[in-house]
Design a protein around this motif. Structure first.
Motif, PDB file in Angstrom:
ATOM      1  N   ARG A 102      -0.893  10.644  23.661  1.00 44.93           N
ATOM      2  CA  ARG A 102       0.073  10.626  24.453  1.00 44.93           C
ATOM      3  C   ARG A 102      -0.209  10.075  25.799  1.00 44.93           C
ATOM      4  NH1 ARG A 102       2.641  12.130  29.389  1.00 44.93           N
ATOM      5  NH2 ARG A 102       4.878  12.405  28.976  1.00 44.93           N
ATOM      6  N   ARG A 103      -1.603  10.433  26.120  1.00 45.87           N
ATOM      7  CA  ARG A 103      -1.826   9.920  27.528  1.00 45.87           C
ATOM      8  C   ARG A 103      -2.248   8.249  27.601  1.00 45.87           C
ATOM      9  NH1 ARG A 103      -5.082  14.763  27.048  1.00 45.87           N
ATOM     10  NH2 ARG A 103      -6.839  14.049  26.229  1.00 45.87           N
ATOM     11  N   THR A 117       9.260   8.245  34.875  1.00 45.58           N
ATOM     12  CA  THR A 117       9.013   8.652  33.335  1.00 45.58           C
ATOM     13  C   THR A 117      10.260   9.575  33.188  1.00 45.58           C
ATOM     14  OG1 THR A 117       7.886  10.728  33.562  1.00 45.58           O
ATOM     15  CG2 THR A 117       6.680   8.480  33.556  1.00 45.58           C
ATOM     16  N   HIS A 120      -0.323   6.243  25.683  1.00 45.15           N
ATOM     17  CA  HIS A 120       0.832   5.716  25.743  1.00 45.15           C
ATOM     18  C   HIS A 120       1.601   5.953  27.215  1.00 45.15           C
ATOM     19  CE1 HIS A 120       2.391   5.241  21.521  1.00 45.15           C
ATOM     20  NE2 HIS A 120       1.126   5.132  21.647  1.00 45.15           N
ATOM     21  N   GLU A 121       1.219   6.988  28.070  1.00 49.50           N
ATOM     22  CA  GLU A 121       1.779   6.977  29.359  1.00 49.50           C
ATOM     23  C   GLU A 121       1.042   6.014  30.286  1.00 49.50           C
ATOM     24  OE1 GLU A 121       2.140  10.547  32.679  1.00 49.50           O
ATOM     25  OE2 GLU A 121       0.138  10.281  31.748  1.00 49.50           O
ATOM     26  N   SER A 158      10.373  12.144  31.511  1.00 50.02           N
ATOM     27  CA  SER A 158       9.938  13.509  31.958  1.00 50.02           C
ATOM     28  C   SER A 158      10.305  13.991  33.356  1.00 50.02           C
ATOM     29  CB  SER A 158       8.539  13.941  31.664  1.00 50.02           C
ATOM     30  OG  SER A 158       8.320  13.943  30.040  1.00 50.02           O
ATOM     31  N   TRP A 174       2.923   2.988  29.543  1.00 48.73           N
ATOM     32  CA  TRP A 174       4.074   2.846  30.061  1.00 48.73           C
ATOM     33  C   TRP A 174       4.138   2.448  31.480  1.00 48.73           C
ATOM     34  CZ3 TRP A 174       9.010   4.836  28.588  1.00 48.73           C
ATOM     35  CH2 TRP A 174      10.255   5.075  29.593  1.00 48.73           C
ATOM     36  N   TYR A 175       2.854   2.892  32.221  1.00 48.17           N
ATOM     37  CA  TYR A 175       2.995   2.264  33.593  1.00 48.17           C
ATOM     38  C   TYR A 175       2.683   0.869  33.574  1.00 48.17           C
ATOM     39  CZ  TYR A 175       2.847   7.162  35.069  1.00 48.17           C
ATOM     40  OH  TYR A 175       3.332   8.486  35.323  1.00 48.17           O
ATOM     41  N   THR A 228       4.963   7.593  40.715  1.00 46.83           N
ATOM     42  CA  THR A 228       4.055   7.803  39.898  1.00 46.83           C
ATOM     43  C   THR A 228       3.403   9.492  39.915  1.00 46.83           C
ATOM     44  OG1 THR A 228       3.104   5.807  40.064  1.00 46.83           O
ATOM     45  CG2 THR A 228       1.775   7.437  39.010  1.00 46.83           C
ATOM     46  N   LEU A 232       6.297  10.108  24.751  1.00 45.36           N
ATOM     47  CA  LEU A 232       6.260   8.299  24.859  1.00 45.36           C
ATOM     48  C   LEU A 232       5.934   7.814  23.619  1.00 45.36           C
ATOM     49  CD1 LEU A 232       4.907   8.537  28.388  1.00 45.36           C
ATOM     50  CD2 LEU A 232       7.119   8.246  27.907  1.00 45.36           C
TER      51      LEU A 232
END
Length: 275
Positions: A104-105, A248, A107-108, A250, A111-112, A227, A70
């Motif tokens: 990364r966390r 996502t 950005h996740e 992934s 994203w939400y 989610t 992400l």
């Protein structure tokens, strides 16, 4: 729903192959060998490319094909460390490897939040979501020291109620106004291997549901909240996920689908799906 910002999409050309070095993996159906965190994968070439990229799945590295940073990889490489690499600057290697999963966390979560901001039904929550998005951006832009001490679990606990409220408004608002029965609620449910072909799951709450190897062919998943749902090997052929929430890249890549699977326009179609 809006398309996620470009900085939440991976750009391997601007990354120092952090996912191939920083992250550990264990020998399993997803990885052919064990690799500790901080050690380069044996398939990583000197120019930070994957030597078996075209053959990852047939070589036993399915896990690599479903991972999406992400945008964390290029952010850490170019922004946090100013273009430095663990190869050329061994003094920053350990910090880069520790910071990468933190970003990364972050950005996740962003994203939400960014997706929730694109939900018209959640308009009343947009000011709070805007604040959350700005805070997450600010934290991701922090120094390595700041990021190493960032408590992403606490942040998730703060943001999750907002996301759940936005999801509820998007999924059930119109149905409740019309006096219709509420959608399916399978949050956290075990539906591993379930036969759900053609299931009417529009607007369902599938947060954290275990849908591993579930048969979801031709299922209606429009507006369903996915989610954290585990979609590994779920059969999505013919399924309609066009307006699915909080899905996502992934998750899609971990599932099975083909040209008959309808996915949100904001998401890339997995390259390994049959065309």
């Amino acid at each position: 729903m809006t398309t996620p910002p470009g900085d939440l999409r991976p750009d391997c050309r601007r990354c120092a192959a952090l996912c191939c070095v920083a992250l550990p993996f264990a020998r399993s159906a997803d990885f052919a060998v064990d690799k500790p965190g901080g050690r380069p994968c044996g398939n990583l070439t000197a120019d930070d490319r994957c030597g078996i990229h075209a053959d990852l799945r047939t070589s036993g590295y399915t896990g690599c094909t479903v991972f999406d940073c992400l945008g964390a990889g290029q952010h850490v490489t170019q922004h946090t460390f100013g273009g430095r690499s663990w190869r050329d600057s061994p003094d920053v290697a350990s910090s880069m490897f520790e910071v990468f999963p933190v970003v990364r966390r972050l950005h996740e979560l962003r994203w939400y939040v960014e997706e929730a901001l694109g939900l018209p039904a959640a308009a009343d929550l947009h000011p709070a979501l805007d604040d959350a998005a700005e805070r997450l951006r600010h934290l991701a832009d922090g120094t390595p020291t700041d990021l190493e001490s960032c408590d992403t679990d606490a942040l998730r606990a703060e943001v999750t109620p907002l996301l759940r409220a936005a999801s509820a408004l998007a999924r059930t608002g119109k149905r409740r106004r019309r006096g219709r029965r509420g959608p399916v609620d399978w949050a956290g449910a075990d539906r591993i291997g379930a036969r759900l072909g053609g299931a009417a799951l529009r607007g369902a709450n599938l947060r954290g549901a275990y849908l591993i190897a579930a048969d979801l062919r031709n299922a209606d998943l429009r507006g369903a909240d996915l989610t954290g749902a585990d979609l590994r090997d779920a059969d999505l052929r013919g399924a309609n996920l066009f307006t699915a929430l909080f899905l996502t890249p992934s998750q899609l890549a971990a599932a099975r689908g083909d040209h008959t699977t309808t996915i949100p326009a904001r998401l890339p179609r997995p390259t390994h799906w049959n065309t």
